[in-house]
Design an enzyme around this catalytic site. Sequence first.
Site, PDB file in Angstrom:
ATOM      1  CG  ASP A 247      -9.786   7.200   4.987  1.00 18.81           C
ATOM      2  OD1 ASP A 247      -9.810   7.809   3.899  1.00 18.81           O
ATOM      3  OD2 ASP A 247      -8.747   6.705   5.468  1.00 18.81           O
ATOM      4  CD  GLU A 284     -11.077   6.619   0.172  1.00 20.23           C
ATOM      5  OE1 GLU A 284     -10.303   7.065  -0.698  1.00 20.23           O
ATOM      6  OE2 GLU A 284     -10.819   6.658   1.382  1.00 20.23           O
TER       7      GLU A 284
END
Length: 616
Positions: A247, A284
Amino acid sequence: MWAPHARDVALRLYDTRGDALRDVPLEPLDRGEFAIDVPGVRAGADYALVLDGGDALPDPASRWQPRGVHGPSRVVDPAAFRWTDAAWQGLARPADYVIYELHVGTFTDAGTFDAAIAHLAELRALGVTAIEIMPVAEFPGDRNWGYDGVHLYAPSRAYGGPDALRRLVDAAHAHGIAVVLDVVYNHVGPEGNYLERFGPYFTDRYQTPWGRAVNYDGPGADGVRRHVIENACYWVEEFHVDALRLDAIHGIYDFGARHVLAELTDGVHALAESLGRRVHLIAESDLSDPRVVRPTSEHGLGFDAQWADDLHHAVHVALTGESAGYYADFARYGSSHADNAETVETTIDECRGRAVAALIAALRAPFVYDGRYAPSRDRVFGASAEGIPRERFVVCSQNHDQIGNRAHGDRLATLVGLAQQKLAAAIVLLSGYVPMLFMGEEYGETRPFQYFVSHSDADLVHAVREGRRREFAEFAWSGEVPDPVDEATFRRSTLDRSVRRRAPHAQLQALYRDLLAIRAREPALRPDGARVRVDGDADRGWVRVTFGDACCAVFNLGAEPRVVPLPEIRGAWRGILSTDDVAYGGAGATCVREGPRGDAVRLAPFTAELFAHDDA
């Protein structure tokens, strides 16, 4: 135990009723480490750690938190589970992935790992080759997206705990489906976060939007880096996951000579090789920086792939006309610094036209902003990804962020009509990148996916509510923001699969299934297939993607019919799929040829058509 902030550490053991039995002192080792071997303690026993005679705290590396983030940890025997996936080695390369992102708690009514198993066969039949599970690290309460996790090694008790996750992974492999696990190393959730009592896990040198930055490059950082790198390897070794999605790595700050992420990717890849498996790492990143997917030997971070959100943004603006917040970069694509300073007004049609131009750019290369001026950032942004294989980039038309971070969690199915939904699906699946779907999009789920938590701290609850309201201010979304703490917000977000049998949902799902089937049997449509050439006319709203001499996809993103020329080839183009087909809920106006030799096609509004090269 790594606890450099403590002078003394004791292990507190509990009986089956939850009463403390005794405390056992740990022996100090070097550099803040402590250790003890306690005979007779078996799997299922509960324990906690006591620092300097203070409160009993959960183990920072707990494998299971059956009583939540504040309770004692439980001993787990990682070798006790009987795996049946010995023949599974994982997907060979990122090009093999068709990813289906899901949130365990809202994927089924039961909201557990075991309940998800029942739907694996239908996902495989759809054409999915990998499920991406949103974070499962133990979080406060029973409802959470997972990004408030505080026990990185403990699969959530709300979803069934560690062995239930193993059952899901084992079952996925039996269906030929890889498992991608979303992990969060850029911050730790606020409630139940006791890490700072143990060691220097955090730093005030950097700021993140989600909480204190993790200390990856300051004094004492070696133990923090080890905690995270070993966690990444833990999911691969003990849970057999095939890929990790990290993330928001732009919130991981490390200015040391060797970035912690490069050390992590090298460590996971080395472990996978030793296990005889193929494991991939997906990032990401909001940086539009090609170094993310460059090998560590070339001074990159060594990820196998990364999310490329620019295609989503361009498609979204082109289909909805929205232009607030970061969508401004796509509604005003091509504008200059002077245009930004003058706050030039643009109509919705002009926004859509510029978004089509941005889409053409995104289909050519993943980063639309590759060193050009970005209006929403008011600076030159990004770098070119030229020369990097297309299989390094994951694209979508919907994901948990782009839906859930809207004020009301609106899915695309509630913002646009069926034709636009089908067009968005075709663009993603025929983009030549690695496609990702968000749970329910394949049948046009209309229930929202909203932000939900179940914190127990009243001050924290208030902060979350106010933070959400402030976050949405720049988008000027109307209406009351759903209360993240209200259980009804969570319940509204659970999938309603019953609609799949009704029109138009059944027709949309048929399109996804057929597109994925064509993509699976036609090598040129894969990210590692033939070369991709992209053309288009932004003013007239059409885009054409040609895959070598094998296939050609044409898209009309406008509300009027458009005539789109087909590339010149030896032989002819044969239409093999149209999103306007009756079978997909369309009008059936397919393959209307124009021109003296039928070398152009008339596309209905918001329609995509796919052609194959016919040598005959």
